[in-house]
Design a protein around this motif. Sequence first.
Motif: not given
Length: 650
Positions: A15-18, A204-220, A313-318
């Motif tokens: 989990p800490s990787n994303c 798979e790693a990039l897909h996780r990243w994209s979902m985490v980033l989506h959640n940073q903007y919880p509005w239209g 599980n590539s992290a956002y800083n790798w």
Amino acid sequence: MDAFELNKHGKIVFPSNCFPDLDFSTFDTLEQLDAVVRRDFDAKAPTGTHILEQIKTGSYESKFELMRDMALNLFWANRFKMTMFDVRPTRWADVPRTRDDVFVPVQTPWHEAETKVAAVFSAYPNLPAQWDDEVEDSIFEILFDVFGHRRNHATKLSPVVPTVAELLSDPANQTLRLNKFDPDFRRYSYTEIIDCNEDVAELEALHRWSMVLHNQYPWGRSEAALVAVSELRDDDYVVVFHPRDREVANFLTRIAAGHPPKKAAMAVPEVIAPVRPYPAIDVRNDFVVQPRIEAIAAAHGDQVCTNEDLIRNSAYNWSPMSAAEIRDKTGIEQRRYTSGSIEELSLRAARSALAHAGVGPEQIGAVIVCTCTSSRLIPSIATWISGALGIEQTHSSFDLVAACAGLSYGLAEAVRILQEVRRPVLVVCAEKFSDKIGNVRPSRMIFGDGAAALIIGPAPEGAPPDIEYIQTYASGPTSQVNSILWPNPAFGNNITVYGPEVKALAGRYLVQMLDDVKALPDPDGVADSLLASVELIIPHQANKTMVIDLATGAGLSPDQLYFNIEKVGNASSASIPLAIHDAVRDRVITAPTRVFAPGFGAGAVAGYAILRVDPAVVALDDPVALPAESNTIVESLTVPAAADMALAFG
């Protein structure tokens, strides 16, 4: 969060990787935070201007390359928001005006945003998919929705966000206004992110990243715009920042106070050689009671983590790296983790060794646990194991911290104690790194979990020892002493390896140890030297590529060395005894064999042992779980009952 977990597809996930999760208790100044942020975000992240230039020059060769840069840019643009704050869209009339723990950022419009967004939108369809068109297009849809509606300029973001009063001090200050806010706006749950599953590890790693980033903007996205604060109306929604936790709030308070504690840097001393060399311990001639190895048992981790798992599980800083490149760099194809505790792992190995040796708890004179990854001090793992084995009393039970030289240090102490107690000594080498790595890639590539136990008893009268020579060393230049750190505040208190310094200390010690062994006589008087009499070298399993390179430079041939690191990883103090066990399992050792076992590592420690390994003493059964009654012991020792607390404290 958990160090790792298995998702519903049976895949290991970190989990800490994303989810970026900086430890703000370690920061006293903005400069310290800035250094960590630059390392984890800025160093890898392209700016929007860089992405635009790459598109103009046709430098992107695939859709994946473009999307990876988009994601890195978005993590960078959210570097303070996602590590420091909870973001809550709030009606402007309901935003407190005077509190000092509620913040609304002043935003600067993203320079040339329309040009950059349009360039990405136009470039993407014309690039070839790297692996899977359909999957890559679905990931792009998520990423572009975020990238295309980003409003703020990210280059000069500050971790110190204005309070509402500070925002209002200048009516021209701009912030984000949501013209419409849907409280049910789609967010990906933690479970959805963890359970993400793609056939291609990188996707798979990039897909996780994209979902985490989506959640940073919880509005239209289309409903958001930068406006001057003077234009806000009561029913408008604004994005309000709240400190993510108490540590972030305390950090902001320390910064506001302007008086961080001053920590004086320690001067680096001159390195001075000892007055004379330390001779190796000649066990046969230096001790009365000769040691016999009565059993060697292993407890491997129950969870396999492959290089492919690391890439998934590539992290956002790798930076980009493939599974094959990890193998080429380290010689490791997989490492083993344990789902249980280091105590449970140690107890598994200890029980197996006692059973194989036919030794009961009443016969054990001492328990030594060699580990550098224990998270407990009281009771020590050794005393805990003594109790868990039902030993009423030992001469001594203690933990010994010598990192990757743990085996030689532990054997040296066992042989000394054997002279006094004249009964078997239990030596356990155990490590659990899996929960001490976080998203530090070099550490994640290298370290694994594992334990091994040895029973060292008195040899029959007149019999030669199984442990023939022992040597230990420590110290050196401070750069080498501090080449492996845990906990390391600069890396979220995770274990950190500084490669060039580690290679320097390993090379220095390997040459010294080989010179020592070359100068010692063959105990049997047959070969020209002790080294010439060695039949197999089982080195500390640090990094196969590095060790072979150093050994070859020191005059050894790779075929003289045995490695199991490909399947086990680096288990520090446990690595050599685990490799001895596996050498017997793999039938590399099929008869009594003289083994040279050199270890070197954290703290600039080193040591070696010359052992006679009889395959008959190696327990080849490795139970992967404690029996039911053992789990009961673990629970009762780790979670005291209320009655026990009352008895102890009244």
